[in-house]
Motif scaffolding. Structure first.
Motif, mmCIF file in Angstrom:
data_model
loop_
_atom_site.group_PDB
_atom_site.id
_atom_site.type_symbol
_atom_site.label_atom_id
_atom_site.label_comp_id
_atom_site.label_asym_id
_atom_site.label_seq_id
_atom_site.Cartn_x
_atom_site.Cartn_y
_atom_site.Cartn_z
ATOM 1 N N ASN A 180 0.830 -1.219 0.000
ATOM 2 C CA ASN A 180 0.000 0.000 0.000
ATOM 3 C C ASN A 180 0.863 1.267 0.000
ATOM 4 N N ILE A 181 2.037 1.181 0.621
ATOM 5 C CA ILE A 181 2.951 2.316 0.611
ATOM 6 C C ILE A 181 3.454 2.575 -0.812
ATOM 7 N N ILE A 182 3.778 1.501 -1.528
ATOM 8 C CA ILE A 182 4.195 1.639 -2.934
ATOM 9 C C ILE A 182 3.066 2.265 -3.751
ATOM 10 N N PHE A 183 1.832 1.783 -3.566
ATOM 11 C CA PHE A 183 0.689 2.348 -4.297
ATOM 12 C C PHE A 183 0.541 3.851 -4.026
ATOM 13 N N PHE A 184 0.720 4.224 -2.769
ATOM 14 C CA PHE A 184 0.581 5.636 -2.392
ATOM 15 C C PHE A 184 1.550 6.510 -3.185
ATOM 16 N N TRP A 185 2.820 6.110 -3.235
ATOM 17 C CA TRP A 185 3.817 6.935 -3.902
ATOM 18 C C TRP A 185 3.726 6.845 -5.417
ATOM 19 N N LYS A 186 3.260 5.710 -5.925
ATOM 20 C CA LYS A 186 2.999 5.635 -7.370
ATOM 21 C C LYS A 186 1.943 6.664 -7.768
ATOM 22 N N SER A 187 0.926 6.814 -6.911
ATOM 23 C CA SER A 187 -0.149 7.763 -7.214
ATOM 24 C C SER A 187 0.342 9.206 -7.221
ATOM 25 N N LYS A 188 1.497 9.439 -6.602
ATOM 26 C CA LYS A 188 2.098 10.783 -6.577
ATOM 27 C C LYS A 188 3.020 11.024 -7.767
ATOM 28 N N GLY A 189 3.154 10.028 -8.640
ATOM 29 C CA GLY A 189 3.966 10.202 -9.836
ATOM 30 C C GLY A 189 5.387 9.702 -9.738
ATOM 31 N N VAL A 190 5.705 8.960 -8.687
ATOM 32 C CA VAL A 190 7.047 8.399 -8.523
ATOM 33 C C VAL A 190 7.288 7.352 -9.611
ATOM 34 N N ARG A 191 8.510 7.348 -10.183
ATOM 35 C CA ARG A 191 8.800 6.479 -11.317
ATOM 36 C C ARG A 191 9.895 5.447 -11.054
ATOM 37 N N GLY A 192 10.314 5.308 -9.812
ATOM 38 C CA GLY A 192 11.322 4.309 -9.494
ATOM 39 C C GLY A 192 11.466 4.138 -7.997
ATOM 40 N N PHE A 193 12.046 3.005 -7.596
ATOM 41 C CA PHE A 193 12.215 2.713 -6.176
ATOM 42 C C PHE A 193 13.560 2.046 -5.923
ATOM 43 N N ARG A 194 14.203 2.492 -4.864
ATOM 44 C CA ARG A 194 15.396 1.845 -4.345
ATOM 45 C C ARG A 194 15.002 1.188 -3.022
ATOM 46 N N PHE A 195 15.347 -0.084 -2.853
ATOM 47 C CA PHE A 195 14.941 -0.825 -1.663
ATOM 48 C C PHE A 195 16.145 -1.055 -0.757
ATOM 49 N N ASP A 196 16.084 -0.456 0.419
ATOM 50 C CA ASP A 196 17.173 -0.499 1.388
ATOM 51 C C ASP A 196 17.352 -1.906 1.948
ATOM 52 N N VAL A 197 18.600 -2.369 2.038
ATOM 53 C CA VAL A 197 18.976 -3.697 2.573
ATOM 54 C C VAL A 197 17.864 -4.740 2.374
ATOM 55 N N ILE A 198 17.352 -4.819 1.157
ATOM 56 C CA ILE A 198 16.175 -5.640 0.898
ATOM 57 C C ILE A 198 16.470 -7.139 0.979
#
Length: 543
Positions: A180-198
């Motif tokens: 749901n956090i990913i969905f939230f930021w996608k809705s804001k127009g974010v176009r990429g993600f870096r995942f910390d110590v994933i």
């Protein structure tokens, strides 16, 4: 085609990038102010380290709310403006998702401490005697990886700071919260993600003591990590987004799985093996001269093996956790400019996606702080105490911090020779490096021989040459101080040569039919099938 092979990512550490309101802290509006600079540099994405609500015990990597912006950095309107203005310049915003742990001030953890069973299952709590931790695992920041909570009457796991409690990915409710956090930021127009110590998110079924190490072998690249990532990417619809995973103590085999497009996990991986070549006995806090032979071997192995299985590396020297590379592997003195350019060229013409950390493009150095009072980083302050407890004196401990501290990369961006390097009109949260009057954007932007101009050339060359963005790589045998490799695509070839030393080097090689593409010295010094390289020389030739 190599996914995102022609793209360039620029990392912004917002706290130190640009202070727009003169409170001593960088902010989102400061990034907006500098978008034209970044556009002119030629980058495609801005990766911004966390600016979410946080008590700032670990400079934002201790998140207390994933969907609220810490007032220190601005407001949601500021972020929305940043996305809008970046889009106008064809620059995508990439966010840093810290999904291995939350701050202990997060409402989920506070509910857990109050005895709420639902939220206790969001984390990794264990019952054990108050005077004996559940296992002997060591935190990445020193000390036990467990903390006893009197309020909860249990121990909780924190692989990092005591204020960063590890999430329980075994719980499907946790995984849904993170989606749901990913969905939230996608809705804001974010176009990429870096995942910390994933790659640390999958913990073992049974928690046991590690009698040969610090515990990492039980949770690094855990047995369900690929399952979890596939689910996250599939259910959030980010398969075609640029995504990069920070991988702690990982292996080539695992990174191939993470980044092979057929696995439908991540676009690429950060690994750190090449940045441990100056760790004595593998210990970050023990110093030694960089092992160039080892560096060469690591690059060759990772580049060629990842390529053979269709995986992808993120190409980088610097980030918010690493000392400045010109201070580490280059020369801050006579060959400062040459070594900074050489190190840039070495990385930027490899197979993968290059990442530039703020200030790297102008050759920023470590600040060389003289007092422990000048440091802000929780890891550095912890290890200063640990080193003193181990018997070192203050000067000896400071010498190690001078080479290893994460604060080395966190000093304010050097925009000009003005007070505080043009970062802010007031004293910043951490000191500016003393050399800002000579090393700054203003000095370099119109200088065709500057480090900044050299980075622009490298970026242009990658975008204009498919052999770099999409071609194969193979390494060339050389002497111990030269790193060399070949990029090829069809009949096109580019050969790259880097002298890692402060003395002249030479190499017998046939370059007939090749011409110089880019370099950090003058004309190519090639006579009778012998290539001569000046100190810290970088040169690339094409057929």
């Amino acid at each position: 085609m190599i996914p995102f092979g022609e793209k360039i990512v620029y990392q912004v550490y917002p706290k130190s990038f640009k202070d727009s309101n003169n409170d001593g802290f960088g902010d989102l509006s400061g990034i907006v102010e500098k978008l034209d600079y970044l556009k002119d540099l030629g980058i495609d994405y801005i990766w911004i380290t966390p600016f979410f609500l946080s008590p700032q015990k670990d400079n934002g990597y201790d998140i207390s709310s994933y969907t609220k912006i810490d007032p220190e950095f601005g407001s949601m309107k500021d972020f929305e403006l940043l996305v809008k203005e970046a889009d106008k310049r064809n620059i995508g915003i990439m966010l840093d998702m810290v999904f291995n742990h939350t701050s202990t001030e997060h409402i989920w953890f506070q509910n857990a401490l109050d005895g709420d069973k639902k939220y206790q299952n969001y984390y990794i709590f264990k019952e054990a005697p108050k005077d004996k931790a559940p296992t002997n695992w060591v935190s990445k920041f020193g000390g036990s990886a467990w903390e006893y909570s009197k309020r909860a009457g249990k121990w909780y796991l924190h692989l990092f700071d005591v204020s960063q409690a590890d999430l329980n990915w075994e719980n499907p409710e946790v995984r849904e919260e993170l989606k749901n956090i990913i969905f939230f930021w996608k809705s804001k127009g974010v176009r990429g993600f870096r995942f910390d110590v994933i790659n640390l998110i999958s913990k073992p079924d049974v928690f046991e003591d590690d009698n040969v190490g610090d515990g990492r072998r039980f949770y690094t690249d855990g047995k369900k990590v690929h399952q979890y990532l596939k689910e996250l990417v599939r259910d959030t619809g980010i398969k075609d987004y640029i995504t990069v995973g920070e991988m702690s103590s990982t292996s080539i085999k695992e990174c191939i799985k993470y980044s092979n497009p057929g696995e439908k996990e991540l676009s690429m991986c950060f690994n750190f093996h090449h940045l441990k070549v100056d760790y004595k006995d593998g210990d970050k806090w023990k110093l030694m001269a960089p092992d160039i032979a080892s560096l060469k071997s690591i690059f060759k192995e990772w580049q060629e093996k990842i390529q053979s299985s269709n995986g992808l590396n993120a190409l980088f020297w610097c980030n918010h956790d690493q000392p400045r590379i010109v201070s580490r592997l280059g020369d801050e003195g006579k060959y400062y400019k040459e070594s900074a350019k050489m190190l840039a060229g070495l990385i930027h013409l490899m197979r993968g996606t290059p990442y530039i950390y703020q200030g790297e493009e102008i050759g920023m150095t470590d600040p060389h702080f003289k007092s422990i009072d000048m440091y802000r980083d929780v890891e550095s302050l912890n290890y200063y105490k640990i080193l003193m407890e181990q018997g070192l004196n203050s000067d000896e401990a400071l010498t190690i911090l001078d080479r290893r501290s994460r604060d080395n990369s966190r000093t304010p961006m050097q925009w000009s020779a003005k007070k505080n390097a043009g970062f802010s009109k007031v004293s910043p949260w951490i000191n500016v490096a003393d050399n800002y009057k000579s090393i700054n954007v203003e000095n370099e932007k119109d200088d065709k021989d500057s480090i900044l101009s050299f980075y622009k050339k490298l970026i242009t060359i990658r975008k204009e040459n498919t052999v770099i963005s999409a071609g194969n790589i193979s390494f060339i045998d050389t002497n111990e101080n030269i790193i060399a490799y070949k990029r090829s695509l069809g009949e096109r070839k580019i050969l790259v040569f880097c002298n890692m030393s402060n003395k002249d080097e030479s190499l017998d090689i046939d370059l007939d039919g090749f011409k110089k593409l880019i370099g950090n010295y003058g004309e190519l010094n090639y006579i009778d099938k012998n290539l001569r390289l000046s100190p810290y020389e970088f040169v690339a030739v094409e057929n």
